[in-house]
Motif scaffolding. Structure first.
Motif, PDB file in Angstrom:
ATOM      1  N   HIS A  13      -2.356   9.392  -7.825  1.00 30.84           N
ATOM      2  CA  HIS A  13      -3.346   9.532  -6.771  1.00 30.84           C
ATOM      3  C   HIS A  13      -4.067   8.249  -6.459  1.00 30.84           C
ATOM      4  CE1 HIS A  13      -3.601  13.922  -7.979  1.00 30.84           C
ATOM      5  NE2 HIS A  13      -3.364  13.451  -9.023  1.00 30.84           N
ATOM      6  N   GLY A  14      -4.119   7.002  -6.950  1.00 32.04           N
ATOM      7  CA  GLY A  14      -4.431   5.808  -6.654  1.00 32.04           C
ATOM      8  C   GLY A  14      -5.881   5.770  -6.704  1.00 32.04           C
ATOM      9  N   ARG A  15      -6.229   4.614  -7.400  1.00 32.23           N
ATOM     10  CA  ARG A  15      -7.637   4.035  -7.756  1.00 32.23           C
ATOM     11  C   ARG A  15      -8.365   3.970  -6.447  1.00 32.23           C
ATOM     12  NH1 ARG A  15      -8.591   2.639 -12.879  1.00 32.23           N
ATOM     13  NH2 ARG A  15      -6.901   2.361 -14.138  1.00 32.23           N
ATOM     14  N   ARG A  16      -9.668   4.489  -6.372  1.00 36.49           N
ATOM     15  CA  ARG A  16     -10.376   4.077  -5.070  1.00 36.49           C
ATOM     16  C   ARG A  16     -10.484   2.637  -4.568  1.00 36.49           C
ATOM     17  NH1 ARG A  16     -13.324   7.735  -2.192  1.00 36.49           N
ATOM     18  NH2 ARG A  16     -14.983   6.754  -0.931  1.00 36.49           N
ATOM     19  N   ASP A  17     -10.211   1.617  -5.502  1.00 38.72           N
ATOM     20  CA  ASP A  17     -10.072   0.363  -5.102  1.00 38.72           C
ATOM     21  C   ASP A  17      -8.599  -0.085  -4.738  1.00 38.72           C
ATOM     22  OD1 ASP A  17      -9.587   0.382  -7.638  1.00 38.72           O
ATOM     23  OD2 ASP A  17     -10.749  -1.322  -8.338  1.00 38.72           O
ATOM     24  N   SER A  18      -7.627   0.664  -5.052  1.00 36.94           N
ATOM     25  CA  SER A  18      -6.254   0.239  -4.754  1.00 36.94           C
ATOM     26  C   SER A  18      -5.983   0.117  -3.332  1.00 36.94           C
ATOM     27  CB  SER A  18      -5.325   1.599  -5.097  1.00 36.94           C
ATOM     28  OG  SER A  18      -5.555   1.911  -6.461  1.00 36.94           O
ATOM     29  N   PRO A  19      -4.987  -0.803  -2.913  1.00 36.90           N
ATOM     30  CA  PRO A  19      -4.645  -1.341  -1.602  1.00 36.90           C
ATOM     31  C   PRO A  19      -4.299  -0.125  -0.860  1.00 36.90           C
ATOM     32  CG  PRO A  19      -3.021  -2.182  -3.078  1.00 36.90           C
ATOM     33  CD  PRO A  19      -4.093  -1.473  -4.164  1.00 36.90           C
ATOM     34  N   ILE A  20      -4.535  -0.115   0.225  1.00 39.68           N
ATOM     35  CA  ILE A  20      -4.294   1.148   1.182  1.00 39.68           C
ATOM     36  C   ILE A  20      -2.860   0.514   2.057  1.00 39.68           C
ATOM     37  CG2 ILE A  20      -4.599   2.543   3.249  1.00 39.68           C
ATOM     38  CD1 ILE A  20      -7.705   2.526   2.511  1.00 39.68           C
ATOM     39  N   VAL A  21      -1.757   1.361   2.035  1.00 40.55           N
ATOM     40  CA  VAL A  21      -0.591   0.895   2.853  1.00 40.55           C
ATOM     41  C   VAL A  21      -0.207   2.069   4.008  1.00 40.55           C
ATOM     42  CG1 VAL A  21       1.987   0.765   2.779  1.00 40.55           C
ATOM     43  CG2 VAL A  21       0.264  -0.122   0.813  1.00 40.55           C
ATOM     44  N   VAL A  22      -0.447   1.704   5.150  1.00 42.79           N
ATOM     45  CA  VAL A  22      -0.140   2.447   6.370  1.00 42.79           C
ATOM     46  C   VAL A  22       1.398   2.429   6.695  1.00 42.79           C
ATOM     47  CG1 VAL A  22      -0.838   3.072   8.460  1.00 42.79           C
ATOM     48  CG2 VAL A  22      -2.581   2.400   6.948  1.00 42.79           C
ATOM     49  N   ARG A  23       2.129   3.570   6.507  1.00 40.37           N
ATOM     50  CA  ARG A  23       3.315   3.523   6.851  1.00 40.37           C
ATOM     51  C   ARG A  23       3.970   4.296   7.985  1.00 40.37           C
ATOM     52  NH1 ARG A  23       5.805   4.883   1.359  1.00 40.37           N
ATOM     53  NH2 ARG A  23       6.000   6.957   2.130  1.00 40.37           N
ATOM     54  N   SER A  24       4.774   3.832   8.894  1.00 37.35           N
ATOM     55  CA  SER A  24       4.863   4.848  10.040  1.00 37.35           C
ATOM     56  C   SER A  24       5.980   5.875   9.606  1.00 37.35           C
ATOM     57  CB  SER A  24       5.818   3.857  11.103  1.00 37.35           C
ATOM     58  OG  SER A  24       6.968   3.347  10.402  1.00 37.35           O
ATOM     59  N   ARG A  28      12.323   9.311   4.689  1.00 39.41           N
ATOM     60  CA  ARG A  28      12.892  10.681   4.796  1.00 39.41           C
ATOM     61  C   ARG A  28      11.434  11.359   4.073  1.00 39.41           C
ATOM     62  NH1 ARG A  28      17.859  13.178   1.124  1.00 39.41           N
ATOM     63  NH2 ARG A  28      17.336  15.395   1.765  1.00 39.41           N
ATOM     64  N   GLY A  29      11.017  12.544   4.363  1.00 34.97           N
ATOM     65  CA  GLY A  29       9.839  13.298   3.799  1.00 34.97           C
ATOM     66  C   GLY A  29       8.652  12.713   4.704  1.00 34.97           C
ATOM     67  N   ASP A  30       8.506  11.445   5.377  1.00 41.05           N
ATOM     68  CA  ASP A  30       7.205  11.257   5.997  1.00 41.05           C
ATOM     69  C   ASP A  30       6.750  12.183   6.831  1.00 41.05           C
ATOM     70  OD1 ASP A  30       7.065   8.784   4.347  1.00 41.05           O
ATOM     71  OD2 ASP A  30       7.810   7.689   5.936  1.00 41.05           O
ATOM     72  N   PHE A  31       7.675  12.785   7.730  1.00 44.36           N
ATOM     73  CA  PHE A  31       7.375  13.690   8.688  1.00 44.36           C
ATOM     74  C   PHE A  31       6.681  15.066   8.052  1.00 44.36           C
ATOM     75  CE2 PHE A  31       8.042  16.753  12.371  1.00 44.36           C
ATOM     76  CZ  PHE A  31       7.282  15.960  13.319  1.00 44.36           C
ATOM     77  N   ALA A  32       7.072  15.472   7.147  1.00 45.95           N
ATOM     78  CA  ALA A  32       6.646  16.569   6.545  1.00 45.95           C
ATOM     79  C   ALA A  32       5.379  16.367   5.697  1.00 45.95           C
ATOM     80  CB  ALA A  32       7.651  17.023   5.172  1.00 45.95           C
ATOM     81  N   THR A  33       5.091  15.126   5.050  1.00 42.99           N
ATOM     82  CA  THR A  33       3.841  14.661   4.687  1.00 42.99           C
ATOM     83  C   THR A  33       2.839  14.600   5.768  1.00 42.99           C
ATOM     84  OG1 THR A  33       5.031  13.307   2.813  1.00 42.99           O
ATOM     85  CG2 THR A  33       2.547  12.774   3.260  1.00 42.99           C
ATOM     86  N   PHE A  34       3.289  13.909   7.065  1.00 42.26           N
ATOM     87  CA  PHE A  34       2.321  13.862   8.172  1.00 42.26           C
ATOM     88  C   PHE A  34       1.725  15.293   8.517  1.00 42.26           C
ATOM     89  CE2 PHE A  34       1.324  13.779  12.687  1.00 42.26           C
ATOM     90  CZ  PHE A  34       0.688  12.546  12.991  1.00 42.26           C
ATOM     91  N   LEU A  35       2.720  16.245   8.664  1.00 40.73           N
ATOM     92  CA  LEU A  35       2.336  17.722   9.218  1.00 40.73           C
ATOM     93  C   LEU A  35       1.415  18.213   8.067  1.00 40.73           C
ATOM     94  CD1 LEU A  35       5.611  18.877  10.937  1.00 40.73           C
ATOM     95  CD2 LEU A  35       3.243  17.861  11.957  1.00 40.73           C
ATOM     96  N   GLY A  36       1.785  18.019   6.788  1.00 37.89           N
ATOM     97  CA  GLY A  36       1.172  18.938   5.768  1.00 37.89           C
ATOM     98  C   GLY A  36      -0.219  18.347   5.319  1.00 37.89           C
ATOM     99  N   VAL A  76       1.140   7.361   8.312  1.00 39.30           N
ATOM    100  CA  VAL A  76       0.428   7.829   7.132  1.00 39.30           C
ATOM    101  C   VAL A  76      -0.138   6.918   6.188  1.00 39.30           C
ATOM    102  CG1 VAL A  76       0.733   9.169   4.958  1.00 39.30           C
ATOM    103  CG2 VAL A  76       1.892   9.992   7.071  1.00 39.30           C
ATOM    104  N   ALA A  77      -1.330   7.065   6.140  1.00 39.76           N
ATOM    105  CA  ALA A  77      -1.997   5.917   4.963  1.00 39.76           C
ATOM    106  C   ALA A  77      -1.702   6.492   3.373  1.00 39.76           C
ATOM    107  CB  ALA A  77      -3.384   5.864   5.541  1.00 39.76           C
ATOM    108  N   TRP A  78      -1.348   5.397   2.769  1.00 39.81           N
ATOM    109  CA  TRP A  78      -1.230   6.078   1.371  1.00 39.81           C
ATOM    110  C   TRP A  78      -1.914   5.134   0.338  1.00 39.81           C
ATOM    111  CZ3 TRP A  78       2.532   9.422  -0.151  1.00 39.81           C
ATOM    112  CH2 TRP A  78       3.397  10.022   0.838  1.00 39.81           C
ATOM    113  N   ARG A  79      -2.541   5.411  -0.571  1.00 39.11           N
ATOM    114  CA  ARG A  79      -3.155   4.788  -1.850  1.00 39.11           C
ATOM    115  C   ARG A  79      -2.298   5.165  -3.128  1.00 39.11           C
ATOM    116  NH1 ARG A  79      -8.952   5.573  -1.432  1.00 39.11           N
ATOM    117  NH2 ARG A  79      -9.444   3.525  -0.474  1.00 39.11           N
ATOM    118  N   GLY A  80      -1.644   4.178  -3.598  1.00 39.92           N
ATOM    119  CA  GLY A  80      -0.606   4.638  -4.610  1.00 39.92           C
ATOM    120  C   GLY A  80       0.255   5.577  -4.100  1.00 39.92           C
ATOM    121  N   LEU A  81       0.473   6.660  -4.856  1.00 44.47           N
ATOM    122  CA  LEU A  81       1.425   7.676  -4.192  1.00 44.47           C
ATOM    123  C   LEU A  81       0.633   8.772  -3.780  1.00 44.47           C
ATOM    124  CD1 LEU A  81       3.680   7.939  -7.531  1.00 44.47           C
ATOM    125  CD2 LEU A  81       4.059   6.691  -5.433  1.00 44.47           C
TER     126      LEU A  81
END
Length: 392
Positions: A13-24, A28-36, A76-81
């Protein structure tokens, strides 16, 4: 054991102070994550309606004729997974050709209530636009001004109608924290179908031009020609509006195909003067009402429910998304007469189909003439959307 379980939780889930990674949207699977992703933010909101995933995929597919003149990228922005937000950036070449102001768009913004998430997402979109010559960013547009646009800032207590957005109340504040300021206010009006009424002066105006104005519905035989006429009228009528971008022939052809699936011909009314189409109005059944409990899915049985609800039960609400009066009549007495005559013409087919109320949207807040017409026939503003802008 408890410590290891806590570690696994934070890895996922990512800690609140975990770094944020923004991924284009490349893996595979990023588009489904984006829509959902919106489902994660709105699952507790009783007024949110999940859009059909199939429709959203088609909207973002390379087959959308919009992409003949618009470039875009999504992230999509990610914090951890854990995905915590999304955004798009767009450059519309037709906008640049018409306005030449080096403005790019952002859109489809969703995120958790966290300043760092909004900062990471907007900064990524801004960098993408800046690298392509944009000096200003405006939005949200999902994806163009002729699609769903504006951020909901008032009216969170009722569900959105078809092709109008919803939002969490904190979005406006988080955007403004990132240096965005309001540039335009858009209003949605609500009108109970049976309560439509015209003032005596309106009736006199319509009667004065009754002999010159002929209103007719579209038809199967004339549909293609009517769509071409509607595109010409729209592009002329809206040409002086803020941020206007014309519909291309391919875009309006696609719009016509979609209208033909869901809209009865008599919900498209066309006004002619001297046998020339000069104004029109389109009413849609509120498809959001029909898909509310489908969870964004048509399979396995959702498509049967949708078909039955649109063809048999029919929605109780609708939306008027398109209306236009040729520019040459807008500043004459004939202009409001055309608008009023079309509104009167659409009332009967709307009520015949059991549509009890319609949303008229969107209307620029500074469009005083149109707002005056709507408020005098009994419509009331009930939602407010905001367009933001920021210098890059």
């Amino acid at each position: 054991m408890e410590k290891r379980a806590a570690t696994n939780y934070h890895e996922h889930h990512g800690r609140r102070d975990s770094p944020i990674v923004v991924r284009s949207l490349q893996r595979r699977g990023d588009f489904a994550t984006f829509l959902g992703l919106p489902r994660q933010f709105y699952h507790s909101d009783p007024h949110w309606i999940e859009p059909l995933q199939l429709e959203r995929r088609q909207h973002l597919s390379r087959h959308n004729p919009l992409f003949e003149h618009l470039d875009w990228q999504g992230w999509v922005a990610w914090r951890g997974l854990r995905p915590i937000g999304r955004i798009t950036a767009q450059l519309d070449h037709l906008h640049q050709q018409r306005h030449g102001d080096h403005t790019g768009y952002f859109g489809m913004l969703e995120a958790i209530d966290d300043a760092a998430a909004f900062e990471a997402l907007t900064a990524t979109a801004e960098d993408w636009l800046r690298q392509r010559g944009a000096r200003r960013v405006s939005g949200p547009f999902n994806l163009s001004i002729n699609d769903e646009c504006g951020l909901l800032v008032e009216g969170f207590d009722c569900p959105p109608v078809f092709m109008m957005g919803h939002a969490r109340p904190y979005y406006a504040h988080r955007l403004e924290e990132q240096g965005y300021s309001a540039v335009k206010e858009l209003l949605a009006y609500w009108m109970p179908s049976a309560e439509l009424s015209f003032t005596p002066s309106m009736r006199r105006l319509m009667a004065r031009y009754q002999a010159r104005i002929r209103v007719r519905p579209s038809s199967r035989e004339r549909f293609a020609a009517d769509m071409a006429a509607l595109r010409d009228i729209f592009n002329d009528a809206w040409s002086e509006n803020w941020g206007f971008v014309p519909f291309t022939t391919a875009e309006f052809r696609e719009l016509g195909r979609n209208l033909r699936l869901f809209v009865a011909y008599d919900l498209i009314q066309i006004a002619e003067v001297d046998d020339v189409p000069v104004a029109f109005i389109v009413a849609l059944p509120n498809i959001n009402e029909a898909i509310r409990d489908l969870g964004g899915r048509l399979m396995p049985f959702g498509w049967m429910k949708l078909l039955w609800r649109l063809k048999v039960r029919y929605p109780l609400t609708g939306r008027i998304p398109l209306m236009g009066v040729a520019k040459r009549y807008q500043f004459s007495r004939l202009g409001p007469a055309l608008a009023l005559t079309l509104i009167a013409a659409i009332q009967e087919p709307v009520m015949t189909k059991g549509i009890r109320a319609v949303e008229m949207s969107w209307i620029l807040e500074d469009n005083a003439s149109m707002r005056n017409i709507l408020e005098n026939i009994g419509a009331e503003p009930y939602k407010r959307y905001r367009l933001y802008q920021k210098a890059l």
